[in-house]
Write a protein that holds these residues in place. Structure first.
Motif, PDB file in Angstrom:
ATOM      1  N   GLN A 102       4.243   4.615  -0.275  1.00 51.41           N
ATOM      2  CA  GLN A 102       5.474   5.253  -1.549  1.00 51.41           C
ATOM      3  C   GLN A 102       4.887   4.717  -3.074  1.00 51.41           C
ATOM      4  OE1 GLN A 102       8.385   5.746  -0.765  1.00 51.41           O
ATOM      5  NE2 GLN A 102       7.536   6.852   1.229  1.00 51.41           N
ATOM      6  N   GLY A 103       3.401   4.618  -3.523  1.00 52.49           N
ATOM      7  CA  GLY A 103       3.147   4.548  -4.196  1.00 52.49           C
ATOM      8  C   GLY A 103       3.020   2.586  -4.955  1.00 52.49           C
ATOM      9  N   TRP A 104       3.309   1.848  -4.395  1.00 54.21           N
ATOM     10  CA  TRP A 104       3.105   0.280  -5.027  1.00 54.21           C
ATOM     11  C   TRP A 104       1.623  -0.125  -4.646  1.00 54.21           C
ATOM     12  CZ3 TRP A 104       7.991  -2.982  -3.459  1.00 54.21           C
ATOM     13  CH2 TRP A 104       9.045  -2.314  -2.888  1.00 54.21           C
ATOM     14  N   ASP A 105       1.803  -1.221  -5.487  1.00 52.93           N
ATOM     15  CA  ASP A 105       0.293  -1.670  -5.553  1.00 52.93           C
ATOM     16  C   ASP A 105       0.533  -3.140  -4.364  1.00 52.93           C
ATOM     17  OD1 ASP A 105      -0.309  -0.148  -8.190  1.00 52.93           O
ATOM     18  OD2 ASP A 105       0.829  -2.026  -9.516  1.00 52.93           O
ATOM     19  N   VAL A 106      -0.620  -3.117  -3.933  1.00 51.45           N
ATOM     20  CA  VAL A 106      -0.568  -3.582  -2.646  1.00 51.45           C
ATOM     21  C   VAL A 106      -1.962  -4.695  -3.374  1.00 51.45           C
ATOM     22  CG1 VAL A 106      -1.553  -4.181  -0.023  1.00 51.45           C
ATOM     23  CG2 VAL A 106      -0.101  -2.253  -1.060  1.00 51.45           C
ATOM     24  N   ILE A 107      -2.258  -5.843  -2.870  1.00 56.02           N
ATOM     25  CA  ILE A 107      -3.022  -6.692  -3.653  1.00 56.02           C
ATOM     26  C   ILE A 107      -3.573  -7.924  -2.787  1.00 56.02           C
ATOM     27  CG2 ILE A 107      -4.121  -8.134  -5.763  1.00 56.02           C
ATOM     28  CD1 ILE A 107      -2.283  -6.553  -7.842  1.00 56.02           C
ATOM     29  N   SER A 108      -4.372  -8.478  -2.547  1.00 53.45           N
ATOM     30  CA  SER A 108      -4.861  -9.387  -1.225  1.00 53.45           C
ATOM     31  C   SER A 108      -4.885 -10.503  -2.493  1.00 53.45           C
ATOM     32  CB  SER A 108      -5.606  -9.324  -0.087  1.00 53.45           C
ATOM     33  OG  SER A 108      -5.316  -7.985   0.183  1.00 53.45           O
ATOM     34  N   ASP A 109      -4.765 -11.555  -2.421  1.00 49.26           N
ATOM     35  CA  ASP A 109      -5.738 -12.504  -2.706  1.00 49.26           C
ATOM     36  C   ASP A 109      -6.548 -13.409  -2.367  1.00 49.26           C
ATOM     37  OD1 ASP A 109      -4.209 -15.052  -1.063  1.00 49.26           O
ATOM     38  OD2 ASP A 109      -2.906 -15.044  -3.131  1.00 49.26           O
ATOM     39  N   LEU A 110      -7.353 -14.638  -2.447  1.00 47.83           N
ATOM     40  CA  LEU A 110      -8.447 -15.189  -2.147  1.00 47.83           C
ATOM     41  C   LEU A 110      -8.017 -15.629  -0.676  1.00 47.83           C
ATOM     42  CD1 LEU A 110     -10.089 -16.895  -4.557  1.00 47.83           C
ATOM     43  CD2 LEU A 110     -10.719 -14.333  -3.182  1.00 47.83           C
ATOM     44  N   TYR A 111      -6.614 -16.509  -0.536  1.00 43.81           N
ATOM     45  CA  TYR A 111      -5.881 -16.797   0.298  1.00 43.81           C
ATOM     46  C   TYR A 111      -6.103 -16.077   1.468  1.00 43.81           C
ATOM     47  CZ  TYR A 111      -6.847 -20.431  -3.093  1.00 43.81           C
ATOM     48  OH  TYR A 111      -7.714 -20.840  -4.137  1.00 43.81           O
ATOM     49  N   ALA A 112      -5.631 -14.531   1.075  1.00 44.07           N
ATOM     50  CA  ALA A 112      -4.847 -13.526   2.826  1.00 44.07           C
ATOM     51  C   ALA A 112      -3.505 -13.708   2.902  1.00 44.07           C
ATOM     52  CB  ALA A 112      -5.675 -13.729   4.181  1.00 44.07           C
ATOM     53  N   ASN A 113      -2.934 -13.826   1.365  1.00 46.76           N
ATOM     54  CA  ASN A 113      -1.596 -13.844   1.309  1.00 46.76           C
ATOM     55  C   ASN A 113      -2.091 -11.970   0.129  1.00 46.76           C
ATOM     56  OD1 ASN A 113      -0.303 -16.033   1.583  1.00 46.76           O
ATOM     57  ND2 ASN A 113      -1.688 -16.641   0.251  1.00 46.76           N
ATOM     58  N   VAL A 114      -0.742 -11.111   0.439  1.00 48.14           N
ATOM     59  CA  VAL A 114      -0.893 -10.280  -0.129  1.00 48.14           C
ATOM     60  C   VAL A 114       0.489  -9.837  -0.706  1.00 48.14           C
ATOM     61  CG1 VAL A 114      -0.291  -7.642   0.580  1.00 48.14           C
ATOM     62  CG2 VAL A 114      -2.017  -9.297   1.959  1.00 48.14           C
ATOM     63  N   HIS A 115       0.044  -9.555  -2.283  1.00 53.53           N
ATOM     64  CA  HIS A 115       1.457  -8.989  -3.048  1.00 53.53           C
ATOM     65  C   HIS A 115       1.701  -7.754  -3.667  1.00 53.53           C
ATOM     66  CE1 HIS A 115       0.623 -13.526  -3.516  1.00 53.53           C
ATOM     67  NE2 HIS A 115      -0.130 -13.039  -3.400  1.00 53.53           N
TER      68      HIS A 115
END
Length: 124
Positions: free
Chosen positions: A42-55
């Motif tokens: 759907q065109g959302w931004d998906v970013i993973s952090d260094l701790y395996a969390n996804v935003h």
């Protein structure tokens, strides 16, 4: 006021076949893939952090979805965080889902929100 049924309630002798089909998928998947695939599509931004969390952020930045397995909230059972902001950027409401909720159920919840992007309730 008295409520009366116009037709008696009858329990079916045997549930329809569709109700008996394999529903183990409602119990098994606790990874983030179904949700992330939906949101990326759907065109959302998906970013993973260094701790395996996804935003994840919606294209208009008014909806946030977090898959947060490595947070203190996850230790309390809150794995998924969904937050919706109003036009002024203030949090209008939020929802959390625990680790026992399958990712497909979270994806279904989000798909329902995405399917109705505009106000459709005449009472508002």
């Amino acid at each position: 006021m008295t409520l009366t049924a116009t037709t008696p309630f009858q329990i079916p002798a045997e549930p329809p076949h569709a109700m008996l089909c394999n529903r183990e998928w409602l119990l098994d998947c606790h990874c983030a893939a179904p949700v992330l695939e939906l949101l990326k599509g759907q065109g959302w931004d998906v970013i993973s952090d260094l701790y395996a969390n996804v935003h994840c952020s919606s294209p208009d930045r008014r909806v946030y979805v977090g898959f947060l397995p490595e947070t203190k909230e996850a230790a309390r059972g809150e794995l998924w965080h969904i937050q919706v902001k109003d036009a002024d950027g203030e949090v209008a409401w939020d929802q959390t889902f625990g680790s026992s909720v399958p990712a497909q159920a979270v994806a279904g919840f989000l798909a329902a929100l995405i399917a109705f992007p505009n106000r459709s309730c005449a009472c508002v």
